[in-house]
Design a protein around this motif. Structure first.
Motif: not given
Length: 262
Positions: A228-235
């Motif tokens: 979730a952290g990686i996806l949010i940062a990527g978003l």
């Protein structure tokens, strides 16, 4: 006698109808249009009014279903089944991470509408995959009254599909998210981000491998939070955009200071 569930759903239905009427009159509704569903007069903003009325209809259906099944009242179940005792109640289920990832997928979809079509498609795929997982999880948790048997049923049905499909999808999405993070960072910042991410992944894997008695739920929580952290940062990085790349071209001489021959 009206059940508690019916009162709840009926109250929500009335609230949404009132909200639709209010929205209709405040967005250009005329005469009795918002009250008569547009039969006489305008209803204002069609999208808002329609969505609220659909929501009200859904609440009404839920209220009817709740009243028909008597909120799963044991006495009603005994009367319906014709038995002397009520059937064994379903066991309590654990909390689920699927709603969080569904919300994250919806966020990616919305951002994709503005940023890029590829991000929109990724959001659609994530929501579709999570919808299937969430549905199967809910089904397995209530298949029988034995939690262990329910878990085994889900494992047998979903593992042959989850491992290759979710694995490929997860790798692709994570690679894309990390690439967005690196491309939005500066040249030195990208190196720092890649180093930190690598150290965190290696450290987490080492921590889990040295503790074989660690619970499965804790491992899943760590993985879900990391993803979730990686996806949010990527978003966020996709919204910020890529950094400016300065390409070195052929040498250009500045002739402004050259002497002009007369």
């Amino acid at each position: 006698m009206l059940t508690t569930g019916f009162k709840l759903w009926f109250g929500l239905c009335v609230a949404m109808v009132a909200a639709a009427i209010f929205a209709g009159y405040t967005t250009g509704g005329t005469e009795t249009g918002p009250i008569s569903l547009g039969w006489k007069g305008g209803i204002g903003n069609h999208v808002v009014y329609t969505l609220l009325m659909i929501g009200a209809a859904s609440m009404a259906v839920m209220g009817v279903v709740s009243q028909a099944f008597r909120d799963s009242d044991p006495e009603a179940a005994i009367e319906l089944l014709g038995t002397e005792e009520a059937p064994e109640a379903q066991p309590e289920v654990d909390s689920s991470w699927w709603p969080i990832f569904a919300a994250l997928g919806l966020s990616i979809l919305v951002v994709g509408l503005v940023v890029h079509a590829a991000i929109f498609v990724i959001g659609v795929v994530i929501i579709f995959a999570i919808g299937i997982e969430w549905t199967m999880t809910n089904w397995s948790e209530k298949a029988t009254s034995d939690p262990e048997l329910n878990s085994e049923l889900r494992e047998r049905l979903m593992r042959p599909i989850e491992v290759p499909l979710i694995g490929a999808l997860g790798i692709g999405v994570l690679v894309l998210a990390v690439s967005r993070i690196l491309l939005s960072s500066s040249a030195s910042g990208a190196v720092l981000v890649a180093t930190i991410v690598g150290v965190l992944i290696f450290g987490t894997a080492f921590f889990i491998s040295t503790r074989p008695s660690i619970s499965r739920g804790l491992v899943q929580s760590i993985l879900f939070l990391g993803i979730a952290g990686i996806l949010i940062a990527g978003l966020i990085s996709a919204v910020v955009g890529e950094r400016d790349f300065h390409h070195k071209g052929p040498d250009h001489h500045d002739d402004s200071h050259a002497e002009v021959e007369h």
